[in-house]
Design a protein around this motif. Structure first.
Motif, short mmCIF file in Angstrom:
data_model
loop_
_atom_site.label_atom_id
_atom_site.label_comp_id
_atom_site.label_asym_id
_atom_site.label_seq_id
_atom_site.Cartn_x
_atom_site.Cartn_y
_atom_site.Cartn_z
N GLU A 27 -3.16 14.56 -2.95
CA GLU A 27 -3.35 14.46 -1.50
C GLU A 27 -2.26 13.54 -0.95
O GLU A 27 -1.96 12.49 -1.56
CB GLU A 27 -4.73 13.88 -1.21
N VAL A 28 -1.65 13.91 0.16
CA VAL A 28 -0.60 13.08 0.76
C VAL A 28 -1.26 12.02 1.63
O VAL A 28 -2.12 12.34 2.46
CB VAL A 28 0.36 13.94 1.61
N LYS A 29 -0.87 10.78 1.42
CA LYS A 29 -1.42 9.70 2.25
C LYS A 29 -0.71 9.70 3.61
O LYS A 29 0.44 10.13 3.71
CB LYS A 29 -1.19 8.35 1.56
N ALA A 30 -1.40 9.14 4.60
CA ALA A 30 -0.85 9.16 5.97
C ALA A 30 0.54 8.53 6.02
O ALA A 30 1.47 9.09 6.62
CB ALA A 30 -1.80 8.45 6.91
N TRP A 31 0.71 7.37 5.40
CA TRP A 31 2.02 6.70 5.49
C TRP A 31 3.09 7.48 4.74
O TRP A 31 4.26 7.49 5.15
CB TRP A 31 1.94 5.24 5.00
N SER A 76 4.00 17.01 13.24
CA SER A 76 3.21 18.15 13.71
C SER A 76 3.67 19.46 13.06
O SER A 76 2.86 20.34 12.79
CB SER A 76 3.23 18.25 15.23
N ARG A 101 10.07 11.71 8.28
CA ARG A 101 11.30 11.04 8.75
C ARG A 101 12.48 11.35 7.83
O ARG A 101 13.58 11.64 8.30
CB ARG A 101 11.09 9.53 8.80
N THR A 147 -6.20 3.74 4.28
CA THR A 147 -5.35 4.94 4.31
C THR A 147 -6.15 6.19 4.63
O THR A 147 -7.15 6.47 3.97
CB THR A 147 -4.69 5.14 2.92
N ALA A 148 -5.67 6.92 5.60
CA ALA A 148 -6.23 8.25 5.85
C ALA A 148 -5.39 9.25 5.07
O ALA A 148 -4.25 8.95 4.70
CB ALA A 148 -6.18 8.56 7.34
N SER A 149 -5.94 10.40 4.84
CA SER A 149 -5.15 11.43 4.14
C SER A 149 -4.47 12.32 5.18
O SER A 149 -4.84 12.33 6.36
CB SER A 149 -6.08 12.29 3.28
N LEU A 186 3.13 10.73 4.51
CA LEU A 186 3.44 11.86 5.40
C LEU A 186 4.48 11.46 6.45
O LEU A 186 5.46 12.18 6.69
CB LEU A 186 2.14 12.30 6.10
N VAL A 187 4.29 10.28 7.04
CA VAL A 187 5.22 9.79 8.05
C VAL A 187 6.61 9.58 7.44
O VAL A 187 7.62 10.01 8.00
CB VAL A 187 4.69 8.48 8.68
N PHE A 226 -4.79 23.84 2.51
CA PHE A 226 -3.91 23.06 3.37
C PHE A 226 -2.95 22.21 2.52
O PHE A 226 -1.77 22.08 2.83
CB PHE A 226 -4.71 22.15 4.31
N SER A 232 -2.54 2.36 7.12
CA SER A 232 -1.43 2.33 6.16
C SER A 232 -0.08 2.56 6.85
O SER A 232 0.94 1.99 6.45
CB SER A 232 -1.65 3.38 5.07
N ILE A 233 -0.08 3.37 7.88
CA ILE A 233 1.20 3.65 8.56
C ILE A 233 1.74 2.38 9.21
O ILE A 233 2.95 2.10 9.16
CB ILE A 233 1.03 4.78 9.61
N LEU A 258 1.04 22.36 2.86
CA LEU A 258 1.84 21.15 3.13
C LEU A 258 2.88 20.97 2.02
O LEU A 258 4.05 20.68 2.29
CB LEU A 258 0.91 19.93 3.22
N LEU A 293 2.07 19.68 9.74
CA LEU A 293 0.61 19.84 9.76
C LEU A 293 0.14 21.11 10.48
O LEU A 293 -1.05 21.44 10.43
CB LEU A 293 -0.04 18.63 10.45
N MET A 330 -9.37 22.78 2.32
CA MET A 330 -8.59 21.56 2.08
C MET A 330 -7.51 21.80 1.03
O MET A 330 -6.37 21.44 1.18
CB MET A 330 -9.52 20.45 1.65
N GLU A 337 -3.67 7.45 12.91
CA GLU A 337 -4.36 7.13 11.65
C GLU A 337 -5.55 6.21 11.91
O GLU A 337 -6.63 6.41 11.32
CB GLU A 337 -3.40 6.47 10.65
N ILE A 387 -5.56 13.34 9.00
CA ILE A 387 -4.65 13.23 10.16
C ILE A 387 -4.60 14.58 10.89
O ILE A 387 -4.68 14.65 12.11
CB ILE A 387 -3.22 12.82 9.71
#
Lengths: 181, 378
Positions: free
Chosen positions: B47-51, B65, B58, A76-78, B53-54, B4, A40-41, B8, B68, B1, A103, A82
């Motif tokens: 739950e926060v998705k990876a994208w 890091s 930003r 998508t990972a959570s 989070l990025v 966490f 997803s990233i 977050l 997390l 989980m 990811e 990550i």
């Protein structure tokens, strides 16, 4: 006797492979012949694919559009995954990776893309795959292009020999624990 | 989980509130679908998705890091501003600190060694005066071997030999330089809008803060207005003395003066030769008693002099690099050593994977070249 190649139908692509496929003009053929997935990233990081010359992302690799049209898949990972994946590596190594690569490794490690082989032309990402014990879940771009009958002259980093070299290096690091927690 | 997720959520909310962003602004900045998404994330309901989070990291100018991390991240070091920008101060500070951290990370990855250390000067805040500025400027000039035209080499010496991280950002009309000393070493932030000679003066001014960082810590200067004012004036004198060494400046003026007079054009040319502003030069000439202070002020307000000054600028103008050349060099070395992924390299250089080869070429690096060839040294 021709060399036997594996024939993955499912490939999880790193961003650099998408760019190379686009530049050697096999991208359209690839998304027709293979099940392509992206982290997803990578799908959402438009900055990776922006062309200053065109002043936009080239239409062919507008990944969000391709996902919406169902031509490629987005996995998508959570944030938790990550974090858990990141904790496997030492702090320096994780910073060497792009978040999209982290990811991809999380998706492989936590079995969220179990049928997929991860393809990258990046030595850090390739090493990372081996370092977490998933060497068999990787494939070089050269190899999967061959498997679908596409023979192209690729930059060295996308060749089988390059992939194997860094995979082996990653395997050694897994044994020595270098870069791992 | 669950724990966490809540941690977050708390960190994201704290970072957003610190920057004074609303939920809606964060949703927009992070390209999240709706305000509701941010709200649910901050309540730990989702739950926060990876994208996401990025994008959130930003937008909030924090590292992934740090969001997390198992342990609470340490407080960032205080950034000492000469004149802080009126808008987006915190956001600029965060961006600057993030770049400093990246810079230090690249130094480690590429094996760059800090060859020399800037001296740490112990002085007493209550007794510091202009005489200290004179002494310190001579000491620094000698130690850094800056020669007779210090501004020509100063920034490069600071970066290459003393690992001082110099970064340029658009700080608006009001913003001036800033300094910080942290785990990453010493760093200077310069307003990229400033003229090159003004930037040189800023380097010198900020170096004064670096070498006196322990004796005059930023917290003390922030809390004590009078001390701050005094130290700023001393830093200006230090910068002036450092960039315009007494002997060199006397010689340059003597070479041009005829019957104890020097033309406006020559004054402008001397300023350009020393890479300082005409204001800095004239005030230095006044302090050396080479011209009278009142006469100096008259010259600076003379439209004819101003026109000559402006007219010479285009020939000498250099633009501040969007990314420091040394930073690019270290990133490229780290990449070639296999210590930085290509996508990460592109991210560090603020470019895309498509444009990366061209950006590297602009800095003189070619990905296809063999950089492993060696030559034996004797």
């Amino acid at each position: 006797m021709s060399k036997k190649t594996t024939k993955p139908r499912f490939v999880l692509l790193d961003a650099d492979v998408i760019i190379e496929a686009y530049q050697v003009e096999v991208w359209s053929a690839l998304i027709e012949r293979l099940e392509i997935a992206i982290p997803s990233i990578v799908a959402h990081d438009e900055a990776l694919f922006y062309s200053a010359e065109k002043r936009r992302i080239p239409y062919e690799i507008d990944l969000l559009r391709l996902v919406q049209e169902g031509k490629i898949r987005e996995f998508t990972a959570s944030a938790t995954e990550i974090r858990d994946l990141s904790n496997k590596f030492d702090r320096v190594f994780i910073e060497e990776l792009h978040p999209g690569e982290t990811e991809a490794l999380a998706l492989i490690h936590f079995d969220k893309a179990s049928e997929y082989k991860f393809c990258s032309g990046d030595k850090v990402a390739i090493q990372g795959l081996a370092m977490i014990g998933h060497s068999s879940n990787g494939i070089s771009m050269e190899n999967f292009l061959k498997s679908v009958g596409l023979i192209k002259q690729l930059s060295y980093q996308f060749t089988e020999s390059y992939f194997k070299k860094w995979l082996e290096f990653g395997k050694q690091r897994r044994i020595t624990g270098d870069g791992l927690n | 989980m669950e724990q966490f997720r809540l941690l977050l959520a708390k960190r994201i909310r704290a970072a957003r509130e610190r920057l004074g962003l609303t939920l809606e602004q964060l949703a927009k900045e992070a390209s999240l679908p709706a305000l509701q998404t941010v709200s649910e994330i901050e309540l730990g309901k989702r739950e926060v998705k990876a994208w996401e989070l990025v994008n959130i990291a930003r937008a909030l100018r924090v590292s992934i890091s740090s969001l997390l991390a198992t342990e609470e991240p340490l407080l960032p070091p205080i950034v000492l501003w000469r004149k802080a920008p009126k808008k987006d101060r915190l956001s600029l500070e965060d961006a600057f600190l993030q770049r400093c951290t990246q810079y230090h990370f690249l130094e480690k990855l590429s094996g760059a060694r800090k060859i020399r250390k800037l001296p740490i000067i112990e002085i007493k805040p209550e007794t510091i005066d202009y005489q200290d500025a004179h002494g310190l400027s001579s000491q620094i000039s000698n130690q850094l071997n800056l020669g007779a035209r210090p501004a020509k080499v100063f920034a490069k010496v600071l970066e290459d030999e003393y690992s001082v991280k110099i970064w340029y950002m658009d700080l608006g009309e009001q913003g001036s330089g800033a300094t910080v000393v942290g785990d990453f070493g010493a760093a200077i932030l310069i307003n990229s809008r400033e003229a090159p000679w003004r930037r040189n003066f800023s380097f010198a001014h900020e170096v004064f803060h670096i070498i006196t960082w322990n004796s005059l810590p930023p917290q003390q200067l922030q809390d004590n207005h009078d001390l701050r004012e005094k130290v700023e004036r001393i830093a200006e004198v230090f910068a002036s003395n450092l960039l315009l060494p007494t002997d060199a400046i006397r010689e340059a003026i003597e070479l041009r003066s005829k019957q104890d007079k020097i033309t406006y054009l020559d004054v402008v040319e001397v300023a350009r030769e020393f890479d300082v502003s005409t204001e800095a030069l004239i005030y230095r000439l006044c302090s050396l008693k080479l011209i009278d202070l009142e006469r100096g002020k008259q010259v600076l307000s003379d439209s004819h002099f101003r026109a000559l000054d402006r007219g010479s600028m285009p020939r000498h103008w250099t633009t501040a690099p969007p990314i420091p050349e040394r930073f690019v060099r270290l990133a490229f070395v780290a990449y070639k050593l296999g210590r930085l992924s290509r996508s990460r390299l592109a991210e560090f250089l603020n470019t895309s994977l498509i444009d990366l080869p061209n950006v590297l070429l602009e800095y003189g690096f070619n990905e296809q070249e063999d950089y492993e060839a060696e030559i034996r040294t004797t």
